[in-house]
Structures are given as C-alpha cells and as structure tokens.
Design a protein around this motif. Sequence first.
Motif, PDB file in Angstrom:
ATOM      1  N   ASN A 228       0.818  -1.217   0.000  1.00 34.02           N
ATOM      2  CA  ASN A 228       0.000   0.000   0.000  1.00 34.02           C
ATOM      3  C   ASN A 228       0.848   1.263   0.000  1.00 34.02           C
ATOM      4  O   ASN A 228       0.408   2.313  -0.481  1.00 34.02           O
ATOM      5  CB  ASN A 228      -0.932  -0.002   1.212  1.00 34.02           C
ATOM      6  N   ASP A 231       1.419   3.299  -3.239  1.00 37.80           N
ATOM      7  CA  ASP A 231       0.395   4.155  -3.840  1.00 37.80           C
ATOM      8  C   ASP A 231       0.813   5.617  -3.739  1.00 37.80           C
ATOM      9  O   ASP A 231       1.468   6.035  -2.775  1.00 37.80           O
ATOM     10  CB  ASP A 231      -0.950   3.946  -3.135  1.00 37.80           C
ATOM     11  N   GLY A 233       0.329   9.747  -3.360  1.00 38.53           N
ATOM     12  CA  GLY A 233      -0.396  10.587  -2.421  1.00 38.53           C
ATOM     13  C   GLY A 233       0.378  10.790  -1.134  1.00 38.53           C
ATOM     14  O   GLY A 233       1.240   9.982  -0.769  1.00 38.53           O
ATOM     15  N   LYS A 234       0.066  11.890  -0.470  1.00 37.29           N
ATOM     16  CA  LYS A 234       0.716  12.180   0.800  1.00 37.29           C
ATOM     17  C   LYS A 234       0.099  11.332   1.908  1.00 37.29           C
ATOM     18  O   LYS A 234      -1.110  11.134   1.948  1.00 37.29           O
ATOM     19  CB  LYS A 234       0.573  13.660   1.131  1.00 37.29           C
ATOM     20  N   LYS A 235       0.948  10.866   2.783  1.00 29.68           N
ATOM     21  CA  LYS A 235       0.493   9.996   3.865  1.00 29.68           C
ATOM     22  C   LYS A 235       1.192  10.397   5.159  1.00 29.68           C
ATOM     23  O   LYS A 235       2.298  10.924   5.149  1.00 29.68           O
ATOM     24  CB  LYS A 235       0.764   8.529   3.536  1.00 29.68           C
ATOM     25  N   TYR A 249      -0.764   3.911   8.355  1.00 34.31           N
ATOM     26  CA  TYR A 249      -0.639   5.201   7.668  1.00 34.31           C
ATOM     27  C   TYR A 249      -2.029   5.743   7.338  1.00 34.31           C
ATOM     28  O   TYR A 249      -2.995   4.988   7.178  1.00 34.31           O
ATOM     29  CB  TYR A 249       0.169   5.060   6.375  1.00 34.31           C
ATOM     30  N   LYS A 250      -2.090   7.061   7.228  1.00 32.74           N
ATOM     31  CA  LYS A 250      -3.318   7.732   6.823  1.00 32.74           C
ATOM     32  C   LYS A 250      -3.019   8.594   5.604  1.00 32.74           C
ATOM     33  O   LYS A 250      -2.142   9.458   5.640  1.00 32.74           O
ATOM     34  CB  LYS A 250      -3.871   8.602   7.959  1.00 32.74           C
ATOM     35  N   TRP A 251      -3.751   8.330   4.512  1.00 31.09           N
ATOM     36  CA  TRP A 251      -3.553   9.098   3.289  1.00 31.09           C
ATOM     37  C   TRP A 251      -4.394  10.372   3.356  1.00 31.09           C
ATOM     38  O   TRP A 251      -5.597  10.324   3.676  1.00 31.09           O
ATOM     39  CB  TRP A 251      -3.945   8.270   2.071  1.00 31.09           C
TER      40      TRP A 251
END
Length: 257
Positions: A228, A231, A233-235, A249-251
């Motif tokens: 994952n 992918d 995007g900022k996380k 993690y949180k996107w």
Amino acid sequence: MSSYNKAQKAAQRVHKERSQLASRTKLGLLEKKKDYQLRAKDFGAKKAKIKKLKQKALEKNPDEFYFRMISSKFEDGVTKRLEEDEPLTWEQKQLMDSQDIRYVSHKRHLENKKIDKMKGSLHLLDASTANPMNKHTFFVDTAKEERDFDVAKRLNTHPSLLHRTFNRPKLEDLKKGKFSRQEGDMEKEFQAQTLEKSKQEQYDQLVQRIKREKQLGIIGAKMQAKINLKDRGKKVLLQEETQTTPAVYKWLYKRKR
C-alpha cells in the motif's frame, strides 16, 4: 609440434613426493608443497590484515562520530551491541525476503483448514478442558470437620490413588493383594492413559498450528502495508511497526479535479 609435446609429457615419468620416514613418524605427516602453499597464503593474509589495522589505527580521528557509539557499549574488554526492539523478527525477515504475499496467504489458508479439521475431531478448544470434569462432593456438619477432613481416609484408600477415577482399590484389598488380579482394570487404565497422552499431543499440535497461523497473518498484514505504501499521495504515519502489528498510515484527502 604441440601434439608431439603432449605425447612426450604423457609418456614421461611421474615424480611423486616422498612420504614421511619411518624413523620420523612420531613427528606427524611430512609437509608437502600444497600444504606449504596453504600455510603461506594464510600467513600472508594475516600479515596484510594486521598491516591494514595498524594503518587504520594511525589514521583514526578521536573526534569522529559513528552510530555504533550509541548502539553498543564496552564491558569487560568486549564491545557488546545494545539490544533493541526491532519491528521484525528473524523469521519474519526470512519469509518476507524469500516469498510473496500470495504464498503467505495460501499457507495461512491451509493452516486455517487444518485447524478447523482438528477442532472438529477433538470437539474441544483447549487442552485444559480435555480432562474429565467429574466431581465427588462430600458433606460435613461443622467447620471443624471440614478442616480435619481427610479424603483418603473417607474413601478408605491410599493417598497416591486419589487421582484415579476408576480402579481405586480399598486398603483392605491392597493388604490382601486382590488388586493384582484385576488385570482387566489395569488394562483399561493403561488404555485410558495412552488415549490421554495421544489427545494431549493433538492439543499441543493444535496450539502450534494456531500460533503459526497467527504469525502468517501478521506477516501478510505487514507485506500488504508495504504494498500500500507504493500508492501515490501524501500519507502520515499514525502508528509505527512492531513485531505483532504493521505500520498504520493515513492518506491525506486530495480533491479530484
């Protein structure tokens, strides 16, 4: 000309090295040329290593910093590495480096099927409930009788036979030797002990399979978390990885155009 030289070498006499003299047998084997070459090569390698270490010691900067200074300590003349709680165990590293997530998922599925099959055949979930749950209740009138109560005396048997649920002879039978003629009861007890031992081994195997399935689940979750991370995007890291849980993690939400 080359073929002539080859033929000449094939016909020439082979000279062999002599063996140790009989009078010098006590000194051991006589060193041959190949033995000397190995010894000389080893000596040269050690000499070069010592020279390199001396040069390194001469050029060492006492104010230089390296990370092993904070990850190790010097005790009793030996440098010992400080123990750290690494997020991955040795088994997890080996499996994650050598296999992919599909193999881990397949092995976990097989373990789940075997666990369900064993639970269905044992009809119990743990080894503690495999023992018989029979109870023998005694009633007394006073608290003093309860404190002075002796189970062996009440059952009129030897204290070493209290764990038996059957074939528990009385003291009179033990004195007369009647217990020696109860061959059927002894055989029944032996069969029960064998069955109990086999059942305990199956429960131990079930516990090991449950632990293995749990470890495969942890490894699979960690491998999926790494996939994952690829992918876009900022996380943001919410929870660091441990030996039992993957990193969380949180996107960050990005508005679509």
